[in-house]
Design an enzyme around this catalytic site. Sequence first.
Site, PDB file in Angstrom:
ATOM      1  N   HIS A  54      10.487  29.842  -8.737  1.00 53.16           N
ATOM      2  CA  HIS A  54      10.126  30.899  -9.684  1.00 53.16           C
ATOM      3  C   HIS A  54       8.929  30.440 -10.505  1.00 53.16           C
ATOM      4  O   HIS A  54       8.666  29.236 -10.638  1.00 53.16           O
ATOM      5  CB  HIS A  54      11.295  31.208 -10.603  1.00 53.16           C
ATOM      6  CG  HIS A  54      12.417  31.923  -9.930  1.00 53.16           C
ATOM      7  ND1 HIS A  54      13.366  32.621 -10.638  1.00 53.16           N
ATOM      8  CD2 HIS A  54      12.750  32.072  -8.614  1.00 53.16           C
ATOM      9  CE1 HIS A  54      14.244  33.161  -9.805  1.00 53.16           C
ATOM     10  NE2 HIS A  54      13.881  32.828  -8.565  1.00 53.16           N
ATOM     11  N   GLU A  56       8.262  30.242 -13.716  1.00 54.05           N
ATOM     12  CA  GLU A  56       8.511  29.332 -14.832  1.00 54.05           C
ATOM     13  C   GLU A  56       8.789  27.921 -14.339  1.00 54.05           C
ATOM     14  O   GLU A  56       8.275  26.947 -14.899  1.00 54.05           O
ATOM     15  CB  GLU A  56       9.694  29.818 -15.683  1.00 54.05           C
ATOM     16  CG  GLU A  56       9.477  31.157 -16.348  1.00 54.05           C
ATOM     17  CD  GLU A  56       9.928  32.349 -15.515  1.00 54.05           C
ATOM     18  OE1 GLU A  56      10.169  33.409 -16.108  1.00 54.05           O
ATOM     19  OE2 GLU A  56      10.029  32.237 -14.269  1.00 54.05           O
ATOM     20  N   CYS A  84      14.901  34.476 -15.859  1.00 53.64           N
ATOM     21  CA  CYS A  84      16.217  34.645 -15.247  1.00 53.64           C
ATOM     22  C   CYS A  84      17.119  33.494 -15.706  1.00 53.64           C
ATOM     23  O   CYS A  84      16.644  32.535 -16.327  1.00 53.64           O
ATOM     24  CB  CYS A  84      16.084  34.658 -13.726  1.00 53.64           C
ATOM     25  SG  CYS A  84      15.784  33.029 -12.994  1.00 53.64           S
ATOM     26  N   CYS A  87      15.801  30.012 -14.579  1.00 58.65           N
ATOM     27  CA  CYS A  87      14.611  29.593 -15.324  1.00 58.65           C
ATOM     28  C   CYS A  87      14.962  29.287 -16.770  1.00 58.65           C
ATOM     29  O   CYS A  87      14.405  28.353 -17.358  1.00 58.65           O
ATOM     30  CB  CYS A  87      13.538  30.671 -15.245  1.00 58.65           C
ATOM     31  SG  CYS A  87      12.864  30.852 -13.573  1.00 58.65           S
TER      32      CYS A  87
END
Length: 157
Positions: A54, A56, A84, A87
Site C-alpha cells: 500500500h 503508506e 486502512c 497501514c
Amino acid sequence: MKKDLAFMNEAVAQSLKGMLAGEGGPFGAVVVKDGQIVGRGNNRVTSSNDPTAHAEVEAIRDACRNLNTFQLDGCVLYTSCEPCPMCLGAIYWARPDKVYYANTREDAADIGFDDNMIYEELNVPMSGRRIPFAQIGREFAMDVFRQWTEKTNKIQY
C-alpha cells in the site's frame, strides 16, 4: 497550511502516477522531515503481487531506508486517503509525529476499496473471525520470547 497542501498535492500526484502506470489502486503517500520529502510511495499491490504494498507502507519503507532508521520521529506522513487498518498499524509502528489524509475511507469504499469488514473483524473474538485462527506451538515460541528478555544487546523499539 500552504506547505501542508503542497505536500498533500505530492501525495495525490503519487497516487495518480501509480494508477496511470498500472501499478495498483489510486493511492499515494509521502513522508516529510524538516520540510523535505524523505519518502514516497504509491499503491503497488497488483504490479508487485504484494498485498502489503500500500502507498503508506511503501512511503514508510522508502523514508526509513533513506533516513537509516526504523522509526519516523520528527516526520509527517501525507496520504491521499485515510489509512486502512494495515497501514494504520504500520503508521503506529513507524511513529511519525502526524498524519494528514485527503479522501476518507467512505470515499474509498465508494470506488470499490471497502475496508469496513476488516475494521469489524478487529472486534470479533479469534474464534469467530471469517478467517479461522488457531493457536499452536506456543511452548516453542515462548522459548524465543524468554531468550529475548535475557538478551543484553537488543535494540528497544
